[in-house]
Scaffold this motif. Structure first.
Motif, PDB file in Angstrom:
ATOM      1  N   SER A  98     -22.391  11.863  16.632  1.00  0.00           N
ATOM      2  CA  SER A  98     -22.785  12.259  17.987  1.00  0.00           C
ATOM      3  C   SER A  98     -21.673  12.067  19.018  1.00  0.00           C
ATOM      4  O   SER A  98     -21.595  12.819  19.988  1.00  0.00           O
ATOM      5  N   LYS A  99     -20.743  11.123  18.779  1.00  0.00           N
ATOM      6  CA  LYS A  99     -19.678  10.909  19.778  1.00  0.00           C
ATOM      7  C   LYS A  99     -18.769  12.149  19.896  1.00  0.00           C
ATOM      8  O   LYS A  99     -18.549  12.658  20.995  1.00  0.00           O
ATOM      9  N   ILE A 100     -18.268  12.625  18.777  1.00  0.00           N
ATOM     10  CA  ILE A 100     -17.366  13.796  18.857  1.00  0.00           C
ATOM     11  C   ILE A 100     -18.127  15.049  19.331  1.00  0.00           C
ATOM     12  O   ILE A 100     -17.583  15.890  20.039  1.00  0.00           O
ATOM     13  N   MET A 101     -19.415  15.106  18.987  1.00  0.00           N
ATOM     14  CA  MET A 101     -20.198  16.264  19.436  1.00  0.00           C
ATOM     15  C   MET A 101     -20.359  16.231  20.953  1.00  0.00           C
ATOM     16  O   MET A 101     -20.136  17.237  21.635  1.00  0.00           O
ATOM     17  N   LYS A 102     -20.726  15.055  21.458  1.00  0.00           N
ATOM     18  CA  LYS A 102     -20.970  14.938  22.910  1.00  0.00           C
ATOM     19  C   LYS A 102     -19.673  14.987  23.702  1.00  0.00           C
ATOM     20  O   LYS A 102     -19.551  15.705  24.681  1.00  0.00           O
ATOM     21  N   GLU A 103     -18.681  14.194  23.264  1.00  0.00           N
ATOM     22  CA  GLU A 103     -17.476  14.057  24.106  1.00  0.00           C
ATOM     23  C   GLU A 103     -16.512  15.222  23.961  1.00  0.00           C
ATOM     24  O   GLU A 103     -15.835  15.584  24.910  1.00  0.00           O
ATOM     25  N   LEU A 104     -16.438  15.819  22.762  1.00  0.00           N
ATOM     26  CA  LEU A 104     -15.434  16.871  22.567  1.00  0.00           C
ATOM     27  C   LEU A 104     -16.055  18.230  22.235  1.00  0.00           C
ATOM     28  O   LEU A 104     -15.350  19.225  22.087  1.00  0.00           O
ATOM     29  N   GLY A 105     -17.381  18.268  22.096  1.00  0.00           N
ATOM     30  CA  GLY A 105     -18.057  19.553  21.879  1.00  0.00           C
ATOM     31  C   GLY A 105     -17.861  20.133  20.482  1.00  0.00           C
ATOM     32  O   GLY A 105     -18.040  21.329  20.274  1.00  0.00           O
ATOM     33  N   TRP A 106     -17.513  19.248  19.503  1.00  0.00           N
ATOM     34  CA  TRP A 106     -17.347  19.745  18.122  1.00  0.00           C
ATOM     35  C   TRP A 106     -18.697  19.822  17.423  1.00  0.00           C
ATOM     36  O   TRP A 106     -19.581  19.019  17.695  1.00  0.00           O
TER      37      TRP A 106
END
Ligand code: NAD
Ligand code: TYD
Length: 350
Positions: free
Chosen positions: A299-307
């Protein structure tokens, strides 16, 4: 023009990262630094080898002087470090090679970057590619987050954990700009057929037994390799120094279920009667210390970087099988010679 050294670029994931950077960033000079071990294969990069912004440099990261001289020659602005010994079974039979490449090799790269950049870190980045295996093994529930304590349990994961700690130590102690990402199991074209999916494809193709360790109940979270390469691109450009990003496919499979799925795809592609490939499934002696389950919370990379992953497992498996069936020459070449000896040794007592 920026210069980026990508280590391990002739390997499975590295070749997808090199291709992506060479094609997408013509204003970057991409130096692929690789020793070409059994797992490195320049044929993985045949399509881009003549691009003007691509350079191959054969070097061993364990050789400190060699690494310093390559760094001085190219004066890189960034390092994306993928070179590693990467196969758990090999780490069980020969741990020392893993300590040398994964730990000593990483320290050599960190020292070379620190020396070259001389504390003038503006615009520089050391990006270290790691694995979810550093977090240990999960029970039936839960996910690895960036805060999960390290608990590596194989020589491979212990050596990767050691390298992660050193990258963080250089970031903390010397201020070296550094990022780490920890990814789940990758699959796709160019993977060496010692890992589960390409090994099974190769065996099914030639009607050889498919060795499933133990009862096949271990669970892995599978991600298509190009989705990993896309995450690496995003993190390299938009990630924050000092941070860790977990990358996963949100795609957990028990090994035995995955193998059945793969057998169905292979039956279809090879025009075999339904169930013919599955008849090759053979349960063999379990791997020593076999981790039960890995699962990543991305969830971190999804939320922060939109991956997010873009290739679903059905599509990804089909693409992978198609690639191996189409690239018979690549496969035949890598499974001849040394691979045969490896296979006999690794599977004879199972
Ligand atoms: P791979 O084994 O396919 O490729 C490794 C590459 O590193 C090869 O080209 C090899 O020649 C090179 N290399 C090995 N030792 C070297 C040395 N001493 N000096 C220079 N080059 C050397 O590995 P992979 O599966 O592509 O994994 C790449 C990275 O990603 C590794 O750091 C691995 O830990 C990490 N990773 C892999 C997975 C996965 O599922 N494969 C998942 C998460 C993280
Ligand atoms: P592998 O591809 O080696 O990746 P990792 O150990 O890094 O997860 O193995 C994936 C899973 O498949 C793992 O649980 C071990 C299992 N496995 C088999 O059952 N048979 C095999 O021949 C291999 C290589 C792996």
């Amino acid at each position: 023009m920026k210069t980026i050294i990508i280590t391990g670029g002739a390997g499975f994931i590295g070749s997808h990262v090199v291709r992506r950077f060479v094609k997408n960033y013509p204003n970057y000079r991409i130096v692929n630094l690789d020793k070409l071990t059994y797992a490195g294969n320049l044929k993985n990069l045949k399509d881009i080898e003549n691009f003007p912004n691509y350079i191959f440099e054969k070097a061993d990261i364990v050789e400190e002087e060699m690494i310093f001289s390559v760094f001085k020659k190219y004066n890189p602005d960034g390092i994306i470090h993928l070179a590693a010994e990467s196969h758990v079974d090999r780490s069980i039979s020969n741990p020392k090679e893993f300590i040398l490449t994964n730990i000593v090799g990483t320290v050599n790269l960190l020292n070379a970057a620190k020396f070259l950049w001389q504390d003038n870190y503006n615009g520089k980045l050391f990006y270290h590619i790691s694995t979810d295996e550093v977090y240990g093994s999960l029970g039936e529930d839960g996910y690895f987050t960036e805060e999960t304590p390290y608990d590596p349990r194989s020589p491979y994961s212990a050596s990767k954990a050691g390298s992660d700690h050193l990258v963080r130590a250089y970031n903390h102690t010397y201020g070296l700009p550094a990022i780490i990402s920890n990814c789940s199991n990758n699959y796709g074209p160019n993977q060496f057929p010692e890992k589960l999916i390409p090994l099974a494809i190769n065996n099914i193709k030639s009607m050889k037994p498919i060795p499933v360790y133990g009862k096949g109940e271990n669970i892995r979270d599978w991600l298509y390799v190009e989705d990993h390469a896309a995450a690496i691109d995003l993190i390299f450009h938009q990630g924050k120094s000092g941070e860790t990003y977990n990358i996963g496919g949100n795609n957990e499979w028990k090994n035995i279920d995955l193998i059945h799925k793969l057998c169905e795809v292979m039956d279809k592609k090879l025009n075999r009667a339904r169930g013919k490939s599955a008849s090759l499934i053979t349960f063999v002696k379990d791997r020593a210390g076999h981790d039960l389950r890995y699962a990543i919370d991305s969830s971190k990379i999804m939320k922060e970087l939109g991956w997010k992953p873009t290739v679903n497992f059905e599509q990804g498996l089909e693409k992978t099988v198609d690639w191996y069936l189409l690239n018979e020459e690549w496969l035949n070449e890598v499974v001849s010679g040394e691979y045969r000896k490896y296979y006999e040794l690794m599977y004879k007592n199972r």
